[in-house]
Design an enzyme around this catalytic site. Structure first.
Site, PDB file in Angstrom:
ATOM      1  N   ARG A 114     -10.200  -1.728  -6.541  1.00 58.31           N
ATOM      2  CA  ARG A 114     -10.473  -2.863  -7.445  1.00 58.31           C
ATOM      3  C   ARG A 114      -9.157  -3.460  -7.923  1.00 58.31           C
ATOM      4  O   ARG A 114      -8.092  -2.881  -7.707  1.00 58.31           O
ATOM      5  CB  ARG A 114     -11.225  -2.349  -8.677  1.00 58.31           C
ATOM      6  CG  ARG A 114     -10.419  -1.288  -9.423  1.00 58.31           C
ATOM      7  CD  ARG A 114     -10.921  -0.944 -10.805  1.00 58.31           C
ATOM      8  NE  ARG A 114      -9.965  -0.130 -11.528  1.00 58.31           N
ATOM      9  CZ  ARG A 114      -9.895   1.209 -11.479  1.00 58.31           C
ATOM     10  NH1 ARG A 114     -10.732   1.898 -10.737  1.00 58.31           N
ATOM     11  NH2 ARG A 114      -8.971   1.855 -12.164  1.00 58.31           N
ATOM     12  N   ASN A 147      -7.914   3.399  -5.821  1.00 58.98           N
ATOM     13  CA  ASN A 147      -8.826   2.513  -6.544  1.00 58.98           C
ATOM     14  C   ASN A 147      -9.016   1.228  -5.737  1.00 58.98           C
ATOM     15  O   ASN A 147      -8.047   0.596  -5.326  1.00 58.98           O
ATOM     16  CB  ASN A 147      -8.269   2.176  -7.922  1.00 58.98           C
ATOM     17  CG  ASN A 147      -8.057   3.426  -8.750  1.00 58.98           C
ATOM     18  OD1 ASN A 147      -8.859   4.358  -8.693  1.00 58.98           O
ATOM     19  ND2 ASN A 147      -6.964   3.487  -9.477  1.00 58.98           N
ATOM     20  N   GLU A 166      -5.596   9.631  -5.570  1.00 59.01           N
ATOM     21  CA  GLU A 166      -6.822   8.818  -5.498  1.00 59.01           C
ATOM     22  C   GLU A 166      -6.468   7.415  -5.047  1.00 59.01           C
ATOM     23  O   GLU A 166      -5.307   7.005  -5.127  1.00 59.01           O
ATOM     24  CB  GLU A 166      -7.472   8.702  -6.897  1.00 59.01           C
ATOM     25  CG  GLU A 166      -8.113   9.987  -7.389  1.00 59.01           C
ATOM     26  CD  GLU A 166      -8.528   9.933  -8.860  1.00 59.01           C
ATOM     27  OE1 GLU A 166      -8.761   8.830  -9.384  1.00 59.01           O
ATOM     28  OE2 GLU A 166      -8.605  11.006  -9.469  1.00 59.01           O
ATOM     29  N   LYS A 205      -4.458   4.678 -19.724  1.00 54.67           N
ATOM     30  CA  LYS A 205      -3.094   4.175 -19.655  1.00 54.67           C
ATOM     31  C   LYS A 205      -2.776   3.383 -20.908  1.00 54.67           C
ATOM     32  O   LYS A 205      -3.646   2.690 -21.446  1.00 54.67           O
ATOM     33  CB  LYS A 205      -2.919   3.300 -18.412  1.00 54.67           C
ATOM     34  CG  LYS A 205      -3.016   4.130 -17.127  1.00 54.67           C
ATOM     35  CD  LYS A 205      -3.148   3.276 -15.898  1.00 54.67           C
ATOM     36  CE  LYS A 205      -3.361   4.188 -14.690  1.00 54.67           C
ATOM     37  NZ  LYS A 205      -3.893   3.448 -13.540  1.00 54.67           N
ATOM     38  N   HIS A 227       2.959   9.506 -12.972  1.00 56.37           N
ATOM     39  CA  HIS A 227       1.882   8.801 -12.272  1.00 56.37           C
ATOM     40  C   HIS A 227       2.476   7.497 -11.770  1.00 56.37           C
ATOM     41  O   HIS A 227       2.837   6.617 -12.559  1.00 56.37           O
ATOM     42  CB  HIS A 227       0.717   8.537 -13.228  1.00 56.37           C
ATOM     43  CG  HIS A 227      -0.356   7.641 -12.653  1.00 56.37           C
ATOM     44  ND1 HIS A 227      -1.663   8.034 -12.538  1.00 56.37           N
ATOM     45  CD2 HIS A 227      -0.301   6.380 -12.159  1.00 56.37           C
ATOM     46  CE1 HIS A 227      -2.364   7.048 -11.991  1.00 56.37           C
ATOM     47  NE2 HIS A 227      -1.563   6.031 -11.763  1.00 56.37           N
ATOM     48  N   GLY A 252      -9.598  11.857 -14.315  1.00 54.30           N
ATOM     49  CA  GLY A 252      -9.409  13.014 -15.200  1.00 54.30           C
ATOM     50  C   GLY A 252     -10.675  13.776 -15.532  1.00 54.30           C
ATOM     51  O   GLY A 252     -10.617  14.810 -16.189  1.00 54.30           O
TER      52      GLY A 252
HETATM   53  C1  MV4 Z   1      -3.403  16.342 -11.075  1.00 48.14           C
HETATM   54  C2  MV4 Z   1      -2.487  16.820 -12.034  1.00 48.14           C
HETATM   55  C3  MV4 Z   1      -1.657  17.858 -11.667  1.00 48.14           C
HETATM   56  N1  MV4 Z   1      -1.731  18.386 -10.420  1.00 48.14           N
HETATM   57  N2  MV4 Z   1      -3.436  16.890  -9.850  1.00 48.14           N
HETATM   58  C4  MV4 Z   1      -5.720  13.367 -13.960  1.00 48.14           C
HETATM   59  C5  MV4 Z   1      -6.515  12.168 -13.636  1.00 48.14           C
HETATM   60  C6  MV4 Z   1      -6.717  12.168 -12.171  1.00 48.14           C
HETATM   61  N3  MV4 Z   1      -6.549  10.833 -11.686  1.00 48.14           N
HETATM   62  C7  MV4 Z   1      -5.723  13.109 -11.621  1.00 48.14           C
HETATM   63  N4  MV4 Z   1      -5.149  13.790 -12.740  1.00 48.14           N
HETATM   64  C8  MV4 Z   1      -4.243  14.773 -12.571  1.00 48.14           C
HETATM   65  N5  MV4 Z   1      -4.237  15.338 -11.342  1.00 48.14           N
HETATM   66  C9  MV4 Z   1      -2.631  17.894  -9.552  1.00 48.14           C
HETATM   67  N6  MV4 Z   1      -2.699  18.439  -8.328  1.00 48.14           N
HETATM   68  C10 MV4 Z   1      -2.466  16.224 -13.301  1.00 48.14           C
HETATM   69  C11 MV4 Z   1      -3.350  15.190 -13.584  1.00 48.14           C
HETATM   70  C12 MV4 Z   1      -3.220  14.596 -14.894  1.00 48.14           C
HETATM   71  C13 MV4 Z   1      -2.789  13.264 -15.051  1.00 48.14           C
HETATM   72  C14 MV4 Z   1      -2.520  12.456 -13.963  1.00 48.14           C
HETATM   73  C15 MV4 Z   1      -2.091  11.162 -14.137  1.00 48.14           C
HETATM   74  C16 MV4 Z   1      -1.904  10.665 -15.405  1.00 48.14           C
HETATM   75  C17 MV4 Z   1      -2.165  11.432 -16.503  1.00 48.14           C
HETATM   76  C18 MV4 Z   1      -2.622  12.729 -16.352  1.00 48.14           C
HETATM   77  C19 MV4 Z   1      -2.867  13.528 -17.465  1.00 48.14           C
HETATM   78  C20 MV4 Z   1      -3.309  14.808 -17.294  1.00 48.14           C
HETATM   79  C21 MV4 Z   1      -3.489  15.336 -16.007  1.00 48.14           C
END
Ligand code: MV4
Length: 450
Positions: A291, A289, A287, A237, A208, A165
């Site tokens: 680990r 991870n 992504e 989380k 997610h 994030g």
């Molecule tokens: C995003 C998204 C919406 N669209 N990518 C936030 C953390 C990082 N791991 C990726 N994240 C996000 N990527 C696209 N193309 C929204 C988020 C995101 C999010 C993702 C997973 C869990 C919570 C989140 C909270 C805000 C934004």
């Protein structure tokens, strides 16, 4: 097999690793900062070494101290846990140069997945579905506008060195894109010393969902299903569950096979988690991870597989004996992360636990290093422990979770237990109908309601 493992971590995960070592008959070395001398894993380890003062950079991140601790104790392997040095490719290489095994993936794979642009390219080349966006880094304003016009607004600018994030900027329209790009670049440069950014279609209301994998580094890899981690606050989380309430067995099989096949092609070694956003029935890689993760117990509860035991054995060069058909999913598991924080303001609440009573009974697991009289130090993350509940169905799991939360007593400090007692009784959590933004909205409403 390893003779002696040094556990380069603290808290509940250090204890979790220690338990796996004991069951494998491997001697253990605990390392600790001066603030953690009274930690449970230090008491239970065969040997312990104080590696420095409280700040993590002087202790748990202090590579010369860790090498010295290996040297003094004769440890032949290091388990990094999560956080700290767990995804530091250089650390894995340094250990190798000292003839010490790193219990984790090959340094090459840690490095690739640490660069979010490289990770996405690799995933795509291996046949994993990715979020539509730029084919790598964005090198000019003009390129950003061309890609955005192709995929459509809103778009998200992400930092290659980011993840979790950090370093993301949304552009709702073409007018805001140049600004989002330059802000993201300068923030990335300041935070990570790397201004490389890439562009993705912004998914408005995804979940997610992440897939657990396990590989032996020699072309054998399996998946252990998914975890739904949509319930987050500020990219932390809060509640994780397996299986995802919105995934069918056919979808699990398909995404699991896609990921496992990719890991076979990569000769991936150890445990890993491939993270997806899930929207309108489709998975989009974001992504990976490299680990063991905090929430690994929910996968253990539905598969009966000890992930840390498997991780240690493949790191020691043993072949993975589990076949995909040996992985059988049973029932439902939910994990609540109990933090030493105020349940509505989330203000950290370190200090002494005056009364401590954990719930028990069928289907209950508490992974925690806490005990009555233990003082949570103020220097590290605020995780007190994890309550993991298993049931035959999601409804049984929820019923059991309500019961377990009512039994759990942690006095002397604020904890997030009252938040979970509220959450588990909401209609959205009962229905499994929540996305990545639901919790933040819920908490904002709660505050208004007071
Ligand atoms: C995003 C998204 C919406 N669209 N990518 C936030 C953390 C990082 N791991 C990726 N994240 C996000 N990527 C696209 N193309 C929204 C988020 C995101 C999010 C993702 C997973 C869990 C919570 C989140 C909270 C805000 C934004």
């Amino acid at each position: 097999m390893f003779q002696k493992i040094l556990i380069a971590n603290r808290g509940e995960i250090a204890l979790r690793i220690l338990r796996a070592c004991k069951e494998l008959g491997i001697a253990t070395v605990a390392v600790h900062s001066t603030a953690d001398a009274d930690a449970m894993h230090v008491r239970l380890a065969d040997e312990s070494v104080c590696i420095g003062p409280p700040p993590a950079r002087d202790s748990y991140l202090n590579v010369p101290s860790l090498l010295a601790a290996c040297e003094i104790t004769g440890a032949d392997a290091v388990h990094p846990g999560y956080g700290f040095l767990a995804e530091n490719a250089r650390f894995a290489e340094i250990l190798k140069d000292h003839n010490i095994h790193f219990i984790g993936p090959k340094a090459e794979h840690i490095r690739t997945m640490g660069d979010k642009i490289e990770a996405k390219k690799t995933a795509q080349a291996l046949g994993i579905p990715v979020v539509p966006g730029s084919d790598g880094g964005i090198t000019s304003d003009e390129e950003a506008h061309r890609v955005a016009a192709e995929i459509g607004f809103p778009v998200l600018v992400k930092a290659a060195a980011g993840g979790g994030g950090r370093g993301m900027k949304v552009a709702l329209t073409a007018e805001g894109l140049s600004q989002a790009l330059s802000t993201a670049r300068s923030e990335a440069k300041a935070a990570f010393g790397d201004d490389a950014v890439y562009l993705e279609k912004y998914l408005a209301k995804p979940r997610h969902i992440e897939v657990q994998v396990l590989g032996d580094g020699r072309g054998h890899a399996i998946h252990l299903g998914e975890r739904d981690c949509s319930l987050q606050r500020r990219h932390q989380k809060v509640w994780e569950e397996a299986p995802s309430p919105v995934i069918t067995p056919a979808q699990r099989h398909e995404i699991g096979e896609t990921v496992a096949s990719a890991m076979r092609k990569l000769n991936y070694l150890g445990v890993g988690t491939v993270e997806f956003l899930y929207e309108d029935g489709k998975f989009y890689f974001i992504e990976m991870n490299t680990r063991i993760q905090v929430e690994h117990p929910v996968t253990e509860m539905v598969t009966g597989i000890d992930l840390i035991n498997e991780q240690i054995r493949v790191a020691a060069g043993e072949p993975l004996t589990l076949r995909q058909e040996d992985v059988v999913f049973e029932g439902h598991a939910i994990e609540c992360r109990v933090n030493a924080e105020h349940p509505t303001t989330f203000r950290p609440s370190p200090g002494k636990i005056t009364h401590y009573h954990v719930p028990g009974g069928l289907g209950i697991r508490v992974d925690s290093n806490a005990y009555q009289g233990y003082s949570i130090p103020p220097y590290y993350d605020s995780l007190v422990g994890k309550l993991i509940v298993h049931g035959k169905t999601r409804d049984e799991c929820l019923m059991r979770l309500r019961r377990a939360l009512d039994e759990f007593v942690v006095d002397g400090i604020d904890t997030t237990l009252p938040l979970f007692r509220t959450l588990v009784r909401t209609k959205e959590m009962a229905a499994g109908a929540y996305d990545i933004h639901w919790l933040e909205h819920f908490l904002a409403e709660e505050i208004k309601g007071v």
